[in-house]
Design a protein around this motif. Structure first.
Motif, mmCIF file in Angstrom:
data_model
loop_
_atom_site.group_PDB
_atom_site.id
_atom_site.type_symbol
_atom_site.label_atom_id
_atom_site.label_comp_id
_atom_site.label_asym_id
_atom_site.label_seq_id
_atom_site.Cartn_x
_atom_site.Cartn_y
_atom_site.Cartn_z
ATOM 1 N N GLY A 277 0.818 -1.214 0.000
ATOM 2 C CA GLY A 277 0.000 0.000 0.000
ATOM 3 C C GLY A 277 0.842 1.251 0.000
ATOM 4 O O GLY A 277 1.450 1.610 -1.010
ATOM 5 N N ASP A 278 0.907 1.923 1.145
ATOM 6 C CA ASP A 278 1.557 3.224 1.241
ATOM 7 C C ASP A 278 3.025 3.051 1.628
ATOM 8 O O ASP A 278 3.372 3.072 2.800
ATOM 9 C CB ASP A 278 0.819 4.087 2.276
ATOM 10 N N TRP A 279 3.872 2.910 0.628
ATOM 11 C CA TRP A 279 5.307 2.794 0.901
ATOM 12 C C TRP A 279 5.929 4.148 1.197
ATOM 13 O O TRP A 279 6.962 4.220 1.841
ATOM 14 C CB TRP A 279 6.009 2.147 -0.295
ATOM 15 N N VAL A 280 5.316 5.219 0.726
ATOM 16 C CA VAL A 280 5.895 6.552 0.937
ATOM 17 C C VAL A 280 5.966 6.859 2.430
ATOM 18 O O VAL A 280 7.001 7.328 2.933
ATOM 19 C CB VAL A 280 5.075 7.624 0.193
ATOM 20 N N SER A 281 4.889 6.582 3.154
ATOM 21 C CA SER A 281 4.879 6.845 4.600
ATOM 22 C C SER A 281 5.882 5.956 5.331
ATOM 23 O O SER A 281 6.587 6.417 6.243
ATOM 24 C CB SER A 281 3.477 6.619 5.172
ATOM 25 N N GLN A 282 5.946 4.676 4.939
ATOM 26 C CA GLN A 282 6.897 3.765 5.581
ATOM 27 C C GLN A 282 8.330 4.219 5.327
ATOM 28 O O GLN A 282 9.188 4.164 6.222
ATOM 29 C CB GLN A 282 6.694 2.349 5.048
ATOM 30 N N LEU A 283 8.604 4.672 4.126
ATOM 31 C CA LEU A 283 9.938 5.150 3.773
ATOM 32 C C LEU A 283 10.275 6.411 4.556
ATOM 33 O O LEU A 283 11.391 6.547 5.084
ATOM 34 C CB LEU A 283 9.996 5.419 2.271
ATOM 35 N N ARG A 284 9.332 7.325 4.637
ATOM 36 C CA ARG A 284 9.576 8.576 5.361
ATOM 37 C C ARG A 284 9.901 8.300 6.831
ATOM 38 O O ARG A 284 10.781 8.950 7.414
ATOM 39 C CB ARG A 284 8.371 9.500 5.230
ATOM 40 N N PHE A 315 13.408 2.089 -3.417
ATOM 41 C CA PHE A 315 12.294 2.885 -3.931
ATOM 42 C C PHE A 315 12.545 4.373 -3.680
ATOM 43 O O PHE A 315 12.374 5.222 -4.575
ATOM 44 C CB PHE A 315 10.999 2.422 -3.259
ATOM 45 N N GLY A 316 12.985 4.699 -2.475
ATOM 46 C CA GLY A 316 13.240 6.095 -2.137
ATOM 47 C C GLY A 316 14.410 6.680 -2.891
ATOM 48 O O GLY A 316 14.365 7.844 -3.334
ATOM 49 N N MET A 317 15.477 5.922 -3.047
ATOM 50 C CA MET A 317 16.647 6.413 -3.774
ATOM 51 C C MET A 317 16.288 6.764 -5.212
ATOM 52 O O MET A 317 16.648 7.836 -5.722
ATOM 53 C CB MET A 317 17.759 5.361 -3.734
ATOM 54 N N VAL A 318 15.554 5.860 -5.869
ATOM 55 C CA VAL A 318 15.173 6.116 -7.263
ATOM 56 C C VAL A 318 14.221 7.296 -7.352
ATOM 57 O O VAL A 318 14.349 8.157 -8.236
ATOM 58 C CB VAL A 318 14.554 4.853 -7.894
ATOM 59 N N TRP A 364 15.605 14.832 1.431
ATOM 60 C CA TRP A 364 14.484 14.949 0.479
ATOM 61 C C TRP A 364 13.393 13.943 0.841
ATOM 62 O O TRP A 364 12.212 14.281 0.873
ATOM 63 C CB TRP A 364 15.017 14.710 -0.918
ATOM 64 N N ILE A 365 13.788 12.705 1.112
ATOM 65 C CA ILE A 365 12.818 11.660 1.444
ATOM 66 C C ILE A 365 12.082 12.008 2.744
ATOM 67 O O ILE A 365 10.854 11.849 2.839
ATOM 68 C CB ILE A 365 13.531 10.302 1.594
ATOM 69 N N ALA A 366 12.796 12.492 3.732
ATOM 70 C CA ALA A 366 12.177 12.812 5.025
ATOM 71 C C ALA A 366 11.157 13.939 4.912
ATOM 72 O O ALA A 366 10.229 14.031 5.731
ATOM 73 C CB ALA A 366 13.259 13.184 6.035
#
Length: 369
Positions: A277-284, A315-318, A364-366
């Motif tokens: 689902g929401d990988w953006v939140s997990q990555l952040r 995912f975040g690096m790319v 940037w990711i944070a």
């Protein structure tokens, strides 16, 4: 590209041969265009006022003008006429169903054909899922063309890149029977036997995956098409010289920009994967907690040891590399194509040391929402 005198084996092999032709960097063009900075040597640019396009078998026949994938680059092909591109589509559409009919004949059961400007999918899934497949890959293509201003990350065409999206293991077993009938062991490759027990096989001749009725709802096939299809575009761009961390991260990125969720990942071991689902939140969360690995470590990490955080980080690096500076990302991929290592290509393209890229990327990711 197909003609009546071809055998069934020739008909299916033609797609693989055409994909090889594109991956060689020619893209159907005359020599001498590789130094064009505007189009990256492809000779084409994204269409102006681009409109969405995908077609599902059973719908009214598409208009040739709607299927045109690009326009000529005015800098390196100033004498070409875009009107000729419509005529190319008129000719292509006359035989567009040929390979699909061959697949149906070999399968002995109906398949539905979906085409976008960059991929053909032969599938057994219901119509709503077909629409999502077409729209999803169209979303990916529109995104990377608008972001980069080039066709470099949408190199394939529906006549040279096909994929199978099936329902159930019996259909997958039938697919394997057909492939073993049509292709020699040498053409199928050494990894053919290892694909017997998997649900997805990114085979170089034709990628295939299947879902069962329960997983069809949990993991709609549009996600598999975007994940595998996006990864293919990067492979074509780098001429097959994509490091594994980048291939995985870009496939995840492709799925996200197409469908705004991450449900797919490549299975390298039995370790748990990120929550779908929401990988953006997990990555952040990982970035804010300073739990991301050093980039030098992540880029060389053994895939057999990957954990959920590894998928999230690639995912975040790319995502950072392509969204923060799209033109430099293209430069990075071109350098990989020329044979540079991933670290060398990154540092030269972004004019920064890897450690500084890591610092900038984590910040940037944070900050993403």
């Amino acid at each position: 590209m197909f003609s009546a005198h071809l055998t069934r084996r020739d008909l299916l092999l033609s797609a693989a041969a055409a994909t090889f032709f594109v991956s060689s960097g020619e893209y159907g063009l005359a020599q001498g265009l590789k130094d064009c900075e505007d189009c990256g040597g492809i000779g084409f640019l994204p269409m102006q006022n681009r409109k969405p396009y995908f077609h599902i078998e059973g719908q009214p026949a598409p208009k040739a003008a709607d299927a045109v994938p690009h326009r000529y680059c005015p800098k390196c092909q100033p004498d070409k006429k875009d009107a000729d591109l419509v005529e190319e589509q008129v000719a292509r559409l006359k035989t567009a169903q040929d390979a699909h009919k061959t697949w149906e004949k070999e399968f002995g059961s109906p398949l539905v054909r979906i085409e976008t400007r960059h991929i053909t999918v032969h599938t057994q899934v219901p119509l709503p899922e077909c629409k999502e497949v077409g729209q999803g890959f169209e979303n990916y293509a529109a995104h990377v063309q608008n972001l980069t201003g080039t066709m470099e990350l949408t190199r394939s065409r529906p006549e040279n890149y096909e994929m199978m999206s099936l329902l159930g293991q019996p259909a997958y077993n039938k697919f394997r029977e057909v492939m073993e009938k049509l292709f020699t062991p040498e053409q199928r490759g050494e990894q053919w036997s290892s694909g017997r027990s998997v649900m997805a096989f990114d085979h170089p001749l034709i990628p295939v995956f299947y879902e069962n009725q329960p997983t069809l709802r949990q993991r709609p096939p549009a996600h598999g098409v975007a994940f595998i299809g996006g990864r293919k575009q990067l492979s074509l761009q780098t001429d097959g010289k994509t490091p594994l961390w980048l291939a995985e991260g870009y496939a995840e990125y492709s799925e996200y920009v197409a469908l705004k969720k991450n449900l797919w990942h490549t299975v390298y071991n039995a370790n748990p994967a990120p929550v779908p689902g929401d990988w953006v939140s997990q990555l952040r969360q990982l970035a804010v907690a300073k739990q991301l690995r050093p980039w030098s470590e992540q880029m060389t990490r053994d895939l057999r040891s990957w954990e959920a955080a590894d998928y999230l980080q690639t995912f975040g690096m790319v995502t950072f590399l392509i969204q923060a500076e799209p033109k430099k990302f293209l430069s990075f991929t071109r350098k990989l194509r020329e044979g540079a290592s991933d670290t060398q290509a990154l540092e030269e393209a972004y004019s920064k040391k890897l450690t500084q890229l890591e610092i900038d990327g984590n910040k940037w990711i944070a900050s993403r929402r």
